[in-house]
Design a protein around this motif. Sequence first.
Motif, mmCIF file in Angstrom:
data_model
loop_
_atom_site.group_PDB
_atom_site.id
_atom_site.type_symbol
_atom_site.label_atom_id
_atom_site.label_comp_id
_atom_site.label_asym_id
_atom_site.label_seq_id
_atom_site.Cartn_x
_atom_site.Cartn_y
_atom_site.Cartn_z
ATOM 1 N N VAL A 24 -18.184 -6.570 3.098
ATOM 2 C CA VAL A 24 -17.943 -5.027 2.934
ATOM 3 C C VAL A 24 -16.525 -4.707 3.747
ATOM 4 N N LEU A 25 -16.055 -5.551 4.624
ATOM 5 C CA LEU A 25 -14.482 -5.344 5.262
ATOM 6 C C LEU A 25 -13.613 -5.572 4.148
ATOM 7 N N VAL A 26 -13.800 -6.713 3.267
ATOM 8 C CA VAL A 26 -12.905 -6.951 2.087
ATOM 9 C C VAL A 26 -12.763 -5.663 1.261
ATOM 10 N N GLY A 27 -14.178 -5.196 0.957
ATOM 11 C CA GLY A 27 -14.134 -4.083 -0.075
ATOM 12 C C GLY A 27 -13.337 -3.032 0.533
ATOM 13 N N LEU A 28 -13.624 -2.839 1.958
ATOM 14 C CA LEU A 28 -13.108 -1.493 2.364
ATOM 15 C C LEU A 28 -11.543 -1.651 2.425
ATOM 16 N N ALA A 29 -10.927 -2.586 2.754
ATOM 17 C CA ALA A 29 -9.680 -3.059 2.910
ATOM 18 C C ALA A 29 -8.968 -2.778 1.513
ATOM 19 N N PHE A 30 -9.682 -3.222 0.280
ATOM 20 C CA PHE A 30 -9.125 -3.059 -0.931
ATOM 21 C C PHE A 30 -9.130 -1.282 -1.056
ATOM 22 N N LEU A 31 -10.354 -0.715 -0.741
ATOM 23 C CA LEU A 31 -10.327 0.754 -0.751
ATOM 24 C C LEU A 31 -9.224 1.284 0.124
ATOM 25 N N VAL A 32 -8.807 0.806 1.059
ATOM 26 C CA VAL A 32 -7.964 1.254 1.779
ATOM 27 C C VAL A 32 -6.400 1.196 1.054
ATOM 28 N N ILE A 33 -6.184 -0.034 0.545
ATOM 29 C CA ILE A 33 -5.044 -0.325 -0.238
ATOM 30 C C ILE A 33 -4.830 0.619 -1.408
ATOM 31 N N TRP A 34 -6.061 0.713 -2.168
ATOM 32 C CA TRP A 34 -6.153 1.468 -3.327
ATOM 33 C C TRP A 34 -5.601 3.057 -2.888
ATOM 34 N N LEU A 35 -6.161 3.379 -1.928
ATOM 35 C CA LEU A 35 -5.735 4.990 -1.548
ATOM 36 C C LEU A 35 -4.276 4.862 -1.227
ATOM 37 N N VAL A 36 -3.586 3.786 -0.348
ATOM 38 C CA VAL A 36 -2.262 4.004 -0.113
ATOM 39 C C VAL A 36 -1.376 3.745 -1.095
ATOM 40 N N VAL A 37 -1.799 2.788 -2.017
ATOM 41 C CA VAL A 37 -0.934 2.505 -3.507
ATOM 42 C C VAL A 37 -1.126 3.992 -4.353
ATOM 43 N N HIS A 38 -2.161 4.619 -4.202
ATOM 44 C CA HIS A 38 -2.270 5.757 -4.982
ATOM 45 C C HIS A 38 -1.934 5.685 -6.276
ATOM 46 N N PRO A 39 -2.719 5.117 -7.296
ATOM 47 C CA PRO A 39 -2.546 4.772 -8.667
ATOM 48 C C PRO A 39 -2.381 5.854 -9.222
ATOM 49 N N ARG A 40 -1.639 6.001 -10.395
ATOM 50 C CA ARG A 40 -1.216 7.136 -11.344
ATOM 51 C C ARG A 40 -1.509 6.570 -12.846
ATOM 52 N N ARG A 41 -1.959 7.461 -13.623
ATOM 53 C CA ARG A 41 -2.220 7.125 -15.028
ATOM 54 C C ARG A 41 -0.941 6.682 -15.669
ATOM 55 N N LEU A 42 -1.162 5.586 -16.453
ATOM 56 C CA LEU A 42 -0.115 5.061 -17.290
ATOM 57 C C LEU A 42 0.334 6.039 -18.513
ATOM 58 N N VAL A 43 1.306 5.901 -19.055
ATOM 59 C CA VAL A 43 1.728 6.962 -19.915
ATOM 60 C C VAL A 43 2.445 6.442 -21.416
ATOM 61 N N PHE A 44 1.586 7.023 -22.325
ATOM 62 C CA PHE A 44 2.036 6.278 -23.646
ATOM 63 C C PHE A 44 2.639 7.662 -24.682
ATOM 64 N N THR A 45 3.447 7.163 -25.501
ATOM 65 C CA THR A 45 3.837 8.237 -26.536
ATOM 66 C C THR A 45 4.058 7.319 -27.566
ATOM 67 N N VAL A 46 4.178 8.062 -29.000
ATOM 68 C CA VAL A 46 4.272 7.439 -30.291
ATOM 69 C C VAL A 46 5.673 8.138 -30.556
#
Length: 170
Positions: A2-24
Amino acid sequence: MVLVGLAFLVIWLVVHPRRLVFTVDDAYIDHYNLTKDHLTATFDLSLRSFNPNRRIAVYYDDVQVTVEYDDQDLANSTAEPFFQGRKNETKLHVMPQAQDVALRRRVSRNLRIERSAGAVQLKVRLRAKVRYKVGIWKSRHRTLKVYCAPVLGLFRRGRTFESSGCDVEI
Ligand SMILES: *[C@@H]1O[C@H](CO)[C@@H](O)[C@H](O)[C@H]1NC(C)=O
Ligand SMILES: *[C@@H]1O[C@H](CO)[C@@H](O)[C@H](O)[C@H]1NC(C)=O
Ligand SMILES: *[C@@H]1O[C@H](CO)[C@@H](O)[C@H](O)[C@H]1NC(C)=O
């Protein structure tokens, strides 16, 4: 666990992922031959991929590009796997080929009409298996789905083309 999962969650929130962008950026159609509802053609596609993330890099391990017209697949091709660093923009050039593909009657008719008007509205799909990298941590594979439409397929180079944005889902 659970702790490991929680750690990943916290990391995930900190890194704040943004959507990849594609164009043709460009789509040209070469060696076009539509005879008796069978299509042979080469699609010359220039795509651009941007990773807007400050802390996440991306491995693209398996990249497949499909060209569609109406609701029919015309051609496939794979792109080289690549690694995309943070804030990196990478250009992809692929040339899927349609080799004597049997088209549905209606699809063939629509394609012929658009061809005679000078350009064809294509759809481009990109599917990739991606992994994220944050520091030394790497995620599991996820499937990235990119859908670009309409993409104007031109028969002559030098005509202006407006980049088409794409929907990105992961
Ligand atoms: C177009 O395809 C047809 C049928 O496959 C073939 O007979 C013809 O020679 C091709 N035309 C050109 C210009 O390649
Ligand atoms: C594209 O690839 C998929 C899966 O590999 C395959 O099912 C499909 O027939 C291919 N389509 C064309 C037009 O080559
Ligand atoms: C993106 O990464 C590729 C491969 O590492 C590199 O060749 C390219 O110059 C980078 N582009 C930018 C805008 O940083």
